[in-house]
Every structure is written in structure tokens, then in C-alpha cells.
Scaffold this motif. Structure first.
Motif, PDB file in Angstrom:
ATOM      1  N   HIS A   1       0.835  -1.208   0.000  1.00  0.00           N
ATOM      2  CA  HIS A   1       0.000   0.000   0.000  1.00  0.00           C
ATOM      3  C   HIS A   1       0.868   1.256   0.000  1.00  0.00           C
ATOM      4  N   ALA A   2       1.751   1.322  -0.983  1.00  0.00           N
ATOM      5  CA  ALA A   2       2.650   2.487  -1.083  1.00  0.00           C
ATOM      6  C   ALA A   2       1.910   3.741  -1.531  1.00  0.00           C
ATOM      7  N   ALA A   3       0.783   3.590  -2.235  1.00  0.00           N
ATOM      8  CA  ALA A   3      -0.019   4.739  -2.685  1.00  0.00           C
ATOM      9  C   ALA A   3      -1.472   4.296  -2.733  1.00  0.00           C
ATOM     10  N   ALA A   4      -2.057   4.090  -1.565  1.00  0.00           N
ATOM     11  CA  ALA A   4      -3.384   3.502  -1.468  1.00  0.00           C
ATOM     12  C   ALA A   4      -4.457   4.568  -1.323  1.00  0.00           C
ATOM     13  N   THR A   5      -5.677   4.194  -1.672  1.00  0.00           N
ATOM     14  CA  THR A   5      -6.830   5.038  -1.370  1.00  0.00           C
ATOM     15  C   THR A   5      -7.331   4.701   0.035  1.00  0.00           C
ATOM     16  N   ILE A   6      -8.195   5.545   0.563  1.00  0.00           N
ATOM     17  CA  ILE A   6      -8.813   5.253   1.863  1.00  0.00           C
ATOM     18  C   ILE A   6      -9.528   3.905   1.806  1.00  0.00           C
ATOM     19  N   ALA A   7     -10.227   3.653   0.688  1.00  0.00           N
ATOM     20  CA  ALA A   7     -10.974   2.397   0.555  1.00  0.00           C
ATOM     21  C   ALA A   7     -10.052   1.187   0.591  1.00  0.00           C
ATOM     22  N   ASP A   8      -8.872   1.303  -0.044  1.00  0.00           N
ATOM     23  CA  ASP A   8      -7.921   0.186  -0.022  1.00  0.00           C
ATOM     24  C   ASP A   8      -7.520  -0.170   1.406  1.00  0.00           C
ATOM     25  N   VAL A   9      -7.233   0.850   2.173  1.00  0.00           N
ATOM     26  CA  VAL A   9      -6.680   0.647   3.513  1.00  0.00           C
ATOM     27  C   VAL A   9      -7.745   0.228   4.516  1.00  0.00           C
TER      28      VAL A   9
ATOM     29  N   SER B   1      -2.953   8.051  -1.290  1.00  0.00           N
ATOM     30  CA  SER B   1      -3.088   8.941  -2.441  1.00  0.00           C
ATOM     31  C   SER B   1      -4.552   8.888  -2.845  1.00  0.00           C
ATOM     32  N   ASP B   2      -5.289   9.957  -2.539  1.00  0.00           N
ATOM     33  CA  ASP B   2      -6.743   9.925  -2.723  1.00  0.00           C
ATOM     34  C   ASP B   2      -7.255  11.342  -2.941  1.00  0.00           C
ATOM     35  N   THR B   3      -8.543  11.463  -3.229  1.00  0.00           N
ATOM     36  CA  THR B   3      -9.147  12.779  -3.417  1.00  0.00           C
ATOM     37  C   THR B   3      -9.172  13.540  -2.095  1.00  0.00           C
ATOM     38  N   VAL B   4      -9.227  14.837  -2.195  1.00  0.00           N
ATOM     39  CA  VAL B   4      -9.285  15.669  -0.990  1.00  0.00           C
ATOM     40  C   VAL B   4     -10.518  15.318  -0.161  1.00  0.00           C
ATOM     41  N   ALA B   5     -11.647  15.165  -0.836  1.00  0.00           N
ATOM     42  CA  ALA B   5     -12.889  14.873  -0.105  1.00  0.00           C
ATOM     43  C   ALA B   5     -12.752  13.610   0.738  1.00  0.00           C
ATOM     44  N   ASN B   6     -12.123  12.570   0.186  1.00  0.00           N
ATOM     45  CA  ASN B   6     -11.946  11.327   0.940  1.00  0.00           C
ATOM     46  C   ASN B   6     -10.950  11.497   2.085  1.00  0.00           C
TER      47      ASN B   6
ATOM     48  N   VAL C   1       1.913   7.074   6.404  1.00  0.00           N
ATOM     49  CA  VAL C   1       3.239   7.687   6.323  1.00  0.00           C
ATOM     50  C   VAL C   1       3.107   8.949   5.479  1.00  0.00           C
ATOM     51  N   ASN C   2       3.049   8.813   4.167  1.00  0.00           N
ATOM     52  CA  ASN C   2       2.880   9.968   3.277  1.00  0.00           C
ATOM     53  C   ASN C   2       1.427  10.092   2.844  1.00  0.00           C
ATOM     54  N   VAL C   3       0.965  11.321   2.674  1.00  0.00           N
ATOM     55  CA  VAL C   3      -0.409  11.588   2.242  1.00  0.00           C
ATOM     56  C   VAL C   3      -0.356  12.515   1.038  1.00  0.00           C
ATOM     57  N   THR C   4      -1.024  12.125  -0.060  1.00  0.00           N
ATOM     58  CA  THR C   4      -1.049  12.937  -1.279  1.00  0.00           C
ATOM     59  C   THR C   4      -2.486  13.133  -1.727  1.00  0.00           C
ATOM     60  N   ALA C   5      -2.881  14.389  -1.913  1.00  0.00           N
ATOM     61  CA  ALA C   5      -4.213  14.712  -2.438  1.00  0.00           C
ATOM     62  C   ALA C   5      -4.138  14.748  -3.956  1.00  0.00           C
ATOM     63  N   THR C   6      -5.052  14.050  -4.615  1.00  0.00           N
ATOM     64  CA  THR C   6      -5.007  13.944  -6.075  1.00  0.00           C
ATOM     65  C   THR C   6      -5.729  15.084  -6.780  1.00  0.00           C
ATOM     66  N   ASP C   7      -6.443  15.932  -6.043  1.00  0.00           N
ATOM     67  CA  ASP C   7      -7.073  17.109  -6.633  1.00  0.00           C
ATOM     68  C   ASP C   7      -6.845  18.291  -5.700  1.00  0.00           C
ATOM     69  N   ALA C   8      -7.253  19.485  -6.124  1.00  0.00           N
ATOM     70  CA  ALA C   8      -6.952  20.699  -5.364  1.00  0.00           C
ATOM     71  C   ALA C   8      -7.856  20.833  -4.141  1.00  0.00           C
ATOM     72  N   ALA C   9      -7.293  21.374  -3.077  1.00  0.00           N
ATOM     73  CA  ALA C   9      -8.013  21.584  -1.823  1.00  0.00           C
ATOM     74  C   ALA C   9      -8.335  23.059  -1.633  1.00  0.00           C
ATOM     75  N   THR C  10      -9.404  23.336  -0.887  1.00  0.00           N
ATOM     76  CA  THR C  10      -9.622  24.684  -0.388  1.00  0.00           C
ATOM     77  C   THR C  10      -8.686  24.899   0.799  1.00  0.00           C
ATOM     78  N   VAL C  11      -8.602  26.136   1.269  1.00  0.00           N
ATOM     79  CA  VAL C  11      -7.758  26.395   2.432  1.00  0.00           C
ATOM     80  C   VAL C  11      -8.266  25.620   3.641  1.00  0.00           C
ATOM     81  N   ALA C  12      -9.587  25.572   3.826  1.00  0.00           N
ATOM     82  CA  ALA C  12     -10.147  24.839   4.968  1.00  0.00           C
ATOM     83  C   ALA C  12      -9.769  23.358   4.903  1.00  0.00           C
ATOM     84  N   GLN C  13      -9.832  22.780   3.704  1.00  0.00           N
ATOM     85  CA  GLN C  13      -9.438  21.381   3.553  1.00  0.00           C
ATOM     86  C   GLN C  13      -7.932  21.211   3.741  1.00  0.00           C
TER      87      GLN C  13
END
Length: 540
Positions: A206-214, A237-242, A256-268
Motif C-alpha cells: 500500500h505504497a499509494a493507497a486510497t482510503i478504501a484500499d486501507v 493517495s486519494d481525493t481531498v474529499a476522501n 506515512v505519506n499523504v497525497t491529495a489527487t485534486d486541489a483543496a480549499t484552504v479549509a481542507q
């Protein structure tokens, strides 16, 4: 491609494909789908994995050999494919195509090739003999394939020796010497896991998993039951919403590492930055300029930053000075006076907001000019002035270069344009021409409605009121001394395309309706001639 698909289904599922399946897969291939993707679909979605499933790679290979070739694997072949699987170069998704290709290679067994060729032929003949697609029968399609046995085609002299003995646990290759070691995919596919087992790829699966994978319950159960479950780590590695969903907080914190695949608002972005994951957090921001300017550390920690609306000067300065690692995209909006003050600021550090802007818009003017006070490093040197005002003096514009385009009803001030063109929309435009050095071309001029002011801004001096109907289009001003023009500019002569003349020393303006200056000349008024000479103006 048809033959490859028929063989793939026969080898994986033990039957010929249905005509509908074959048609759909051929269309997929023509549409760009890779054959490997179809092989995985046949294996995992149509039940192929059930025919070769086993508790470890050795069992899987034994089942595959028996299904494809009708024999046990030889130890040399078994060890080769075990190494390929344990190294990750071959998995359940591509195992069957790999075995098929190996059988036909120079190093393959000739009898294995005879078996798969015979079954391909049998499956093809079954499909070709169908009287309409509706007559397809899965059981008949399987019977056609299974009728080709190893004994019916093989040459006994070419049969391999040193076959794997399932009853000899020390013979033949196994999974790194441990029959209780699986990849996660193998463990999930196994129908009966032993009481003790390990997951060989538990640290990397799970080097780059979605929330659903984990959070998949079955996956977590298999991992938790492994003896080396303590080695399990994952990155997301998942969408900001998830990622920012309240229900995912613990999962994100445990990554460990977290990557958002789309753009976030400041609040997010604030939520992502506050997470307790142990590695890096990577995200882009897209929000209003006000939100970005107030974002603080969330702005600085972002990669790419995009403002969704125009920033004021203060907001632009904050956004431009942020330490985010990627690109920064925004526009600036303000009054012309404030923009010019900022652009002329002696401190370069105070002009970052303007220098880095994509566009700069003044809200109190509607003329488009090139205002170059930002320096050579500026990304934007074009300021769009809106709204028809004429409150700025010529000095405020400093040096103008390029074209001025307006939408009508505008006051266009031109100073040292160096031969550039200015364009109105042909309705109620005023062209105020200041001491141009090399001439200015005025396009879309309508003499019945438009005004030209020489020597100063409109209203500062008497303007030439070009208000004679029928003179739209090309207008030429003849500019010379009063003496050279002669009385009532009669020296221009009787065949001229000029309807207007200006005495450069007296400012007297003459008009002649038909271009015959020998008579019918009207004195319209005067302008402040300043130091105008004939070369200064060409209105065309």
C-alpha cells in the motif's frame, strides 16, 4: 487478436469464449485496451482465479500447469516461475499469458505447445461451427477444449523429467523456502489460509493507497492475521474529499505519506496539514484570494496555489511572497491610482504582487494599455484599465507601448506611442493625441461621432469636432505652418483625399468637404498647436 483471445479464455477458463464476449473484447482492443487488461478481467472477474487458487505460489503454479498443459511442473520450470512471482515480475493477472508465451519459447517444452495449440484449434472450430450466436453453450465450449488431452497430442520422447513431487515438501521450489508466505493478493485469493502465514509484500503493498484500499475489511483481516502484521505500513493517495472526511481521520493519521489527487480549499488544506501522519503531506490549493492570503502555514506548505478570484494589492503581495514549492497563479485588481503607486514604488520587494500576477486590472478605467513600470522580471506588464475615465494625466502613464483597444464611448489618451495603432469602436470616441514622435494610426474612426484632440487631453483645449456626415472611414490631417498652407489652406490644391488641415504654428483648423481646397474651405476652430509638425500625426 481473435486467436489470442480464444486461447486466453481456453487456457484460463477451460472453455471457448462466447461470441458476445469475443466481440466485446475485440472492440475493446480496437479502442486501445491492452490485452493484459483483458487477461486480468478473465482471471479475476470471470472466475479464472478459482481454477488455479492455492495457499501459496507453488500450489498456484501446480494448478496452472495441470490446467494448461495437463501435467505437473518440472522442478526447473517451477523454480523459474516461482522466482518471477516472488520478484513481482509475474502475478495472478499475467500468469496465464506468461505461461503460454513460455511454452512456445525455444526453451519451452514442445508437448506443452502441442496441448495449447490443440485446444486453441478445438475452441476455434467450436465457435466457427455455431449456427448462430444463440446456440453457444458454455458446457459444450468446455467439452471441446477438454477433449484435447495431453495423451492425445504429446510425443512421449519429449516429455520433461524431474517433475515436482507434491508429497516431497523439501523438493521443488517454494515461496522463498516458506510455503506459508504469500503476497497480499495471493492471500486474498486463497480459499483456505493456514493458521500461521506471512505477507511477503506487507511493507510495500500500500505504497499509494486510497482510503478504501486501507479500510477494506477483508484486506485488514488478512493483514492482521499475518505473523508479520507489525511490519504493515501504508501511504495514501486519494481525493481531498476522501482524505478530509471525518470518518477517515484515524486512517490518515496512521499513514506515512499523504497525497491529495485534486486541489483543496484552504479549509481542507488546514485539515491535511493538521493530520498526524509521519511522512510528507502533498496538496495543491485553489481558493479565493482572501482565503489564500489568510492561510498562513497552509499556503506556505502547498505545492501549486491558484486564486479563484482577483486579489487586491495586499492579498497579492502575501500570495506572491508565499514559500509554496510549485506554481502560483493569481490576478490583481485595484484602482488605477493604487496600481500605479504600487508599480512606481521604489522598493522592488513591495512589487512582488504585481510582478508575479497573471493579469492586472484597474477597476476605474476601460482603456487597455501596456504599463511597464514593473521591470524586466515582471510576469505581467499589461494593465487593463476600465470605464472611460480620464482622470490620469499623461505623466501617470509613463511610457506606453502597444495597442489601445476600447469598446466605445471612450477617451483614449496617447503619449509617445512610437507609431502604434489605437482603435475605437466607431461610436463617440475621443482620441487625445499628445506629443507623438513618430505618428499614431487611429483605426475605426467615425467622423460623424468621434473627436480628435491635439496637444492635450480632451477638454483641455479646443477639439477638432469631426462631425460631418459621410466622412466615415479614412481621414487624413494635413499639418503644416499657416504660411505653407496658405489662406484657408488653399495651397493643398484641388484634388486631395484630405478633408482636414491644421496650421502647426497658429492651431487653426480647416475643413473641406470634397477635398477640393481651391474653394469651399471652412475654418472650424483652433487647437493648442504646441510644437506639432507634419510628421507627428497620421489618422487613417
Amino acid at each position: 487478436m481473435r486467436a489470442q483471445l480464444i486461447e486466453l479464455v481456453a487456457a484460463t477458463l477451460g472453455r471457448a469464449p462466447s461470441p458476445e464476449e469475443l466481440t466485446n473484447w475485440l472492440a475493446d482492443l480496437e479502442g486501445g485496451t491492452e490485452l493484459s487488461a483483458i487477461a486480468e478481467e478473465i482471471m479475476f472477474d470471470l472466475g479464472g482465479v478459482g481454477r488455479i487458487a492455492g495457499v501459496n505460489n507453488t500450489a498456484i503454479l501446480v494448478n496452472a500447469y495441470q490446467n494448461l498443459f495437463g501435467r505437473l511442473p518440472d522442478n526447473t520450470g517451477l523454480n523459474y516461475w516461482l522466482n518471477e512471482m516472488n520478484a513481482g515480475r509475474v502475478d495472478l493477472g499475467n500468469l496465464i499469458p506468461s505461461l503460454l508465451a513460455g511454452a512456445r519459447a525455444e526453451t519451452g517444452n514442445s508437448n506443452d505447445a502441442l496441448v495449447i495449440n490443440g485446444r486453441l484449434l478445438a475452441a476455434t472450430q467450436y465457435l466457427d461451427g455455431l449456427d448462430g450466436d444463440d446456440n453457444y453453450s458454455a458446457s459444450a465450449a468446455a467439452a471441446a477444449v477438454s477433449a484435447v488431452t495431453r495423451g492425445s497430442v504429446a510425443d512421449s520422447a519429449e516429455e520433461p523429467s524431474d517433475l515436482y513431487d507434491p508429497n516431497d515438501q523439501g523438493d521443488g521450489g517454494d515461496d522463498n523456502g516458506d510455503d506459508n508466505s504469500f503476497t497480499l493478493q495471493q492471500a486474498l485469493a486463497a480459499t483456505d489460509l493456514p493458521d500461521t502465514y506471512t505477507i511477503s509484500d506487507i511493507a510495500t503493498v500500500h505504497a499509494a493507497a486510497t482510503i478504501a484500499d486501507v479500510t477494506d475489511a477483508n484486506t485488514m483481516t488478512v493483514i492482521a492475521g499475518a505473523e508479520n502484521s507489525a511490519d504493515y505500513v501504508y501511504s495514501l493517495s486519494d481525493t481531498v474529499a476522501n482524505l478530509v472526511d471525518a470518518g477517515a481521520a484515524n486512517t490518515v493519521d496512521g499513514a506515512v505519506n499523504v497525497t491529495a489527487t485534486d486541489a483543496a480549499t484552504v479549509a481542507q488544506g488546514d485539515i491535511l496539514v493538521a493530520a498526524a501522519n509521519t511522512g510528507t503531506t502533498t496538496y495543491n490549493l485553489n481558493d479565493t484570494a482572501a482565503a489564500l492570503a489568510a492561510a498562513g502555514g497552509t499556503l506556505n506548505s502547498a505545492t501549486n496555489v491558484t486564486a479563484s478570484d482577483a486579489a487586491n494589492l495586499a492579498q497579492a503581495e502575501t500570495i506572491a511572497d508565499a514559500t509554496n514549492t510549485g506554481t502560483t497563479t493569481y490576478s490583481v485588481e485595484g484602482t488605477s491610482a493604487n496600481l500605479i503607486t504600487a508599480a512606481q514604488d521604489a522598493s522592488a520587494a513591495n512589487k512582488n504582487g504585481l510582478n508575479d500576477a497573471a493579469t492586472i486590472t484597474a477597476t476605474d478605467l476601460n482603456e487597455v494599455v501596456t504599463f511597464d513600470q514593473l521591470g524586466a522580471d515582471a510576469a505581467a506588464t499589461r494593465i487593463a484599465f476600465f470605464d472611460g475615465e480620464t482622470t490620469l494625466s499623461a505623466a501617470d502613464y509613463n511610457t506606453l507601448t502597444g495597442s489601445i483597444d476600447t469598446s466605445g464611448g471612450d477617451n483614449i489618451i496617447v503619449d509617445t506611442m512610437n507609431g502604434a495603432a489605437v482603435t475605437g469602436n466607431g461610436a463617440n470616441d475621443t482620441f487625445a493625441l499628445l506629443s507623438s514622435d513618430t505618428g499614431v494610426t487611429v483605426n475605426s474612426f467615425v467622423s460623424a461621432q468621434d473627436t480628435v484632440a491635439l496637444g492635450g487631453v480632451a477638454g483641455a483645449v479646443a477639439a477638432i469636432a469631426l462631425s460631418v456626415a459621410g466622412q466615415d472611414g479614412s481621414e487624413t490631417l494635413v499639418l503644416d505652418t499657416a504660411a505653407a498652407l496658405g489662406a484657408s489652406a488653399m495651397n493643398i490644391g484641388g484634388a486631395s483625399n484630405a478633408n482636414w488641415a491644421v496650421a502647426s504654428d497658429t492651431g487653426t483648423v480647416y475643413y473641406d468637404a470634397d477635398g477640393d481646397w481651391t474653394g469651399g474651405v471652412v475654418t472650424v476652430g483652433t487647437v493648442n498647436a504646441d510644437t506639432l509638425v507634419a510628421a507627428d500625426f497620421t489618422i487613417a
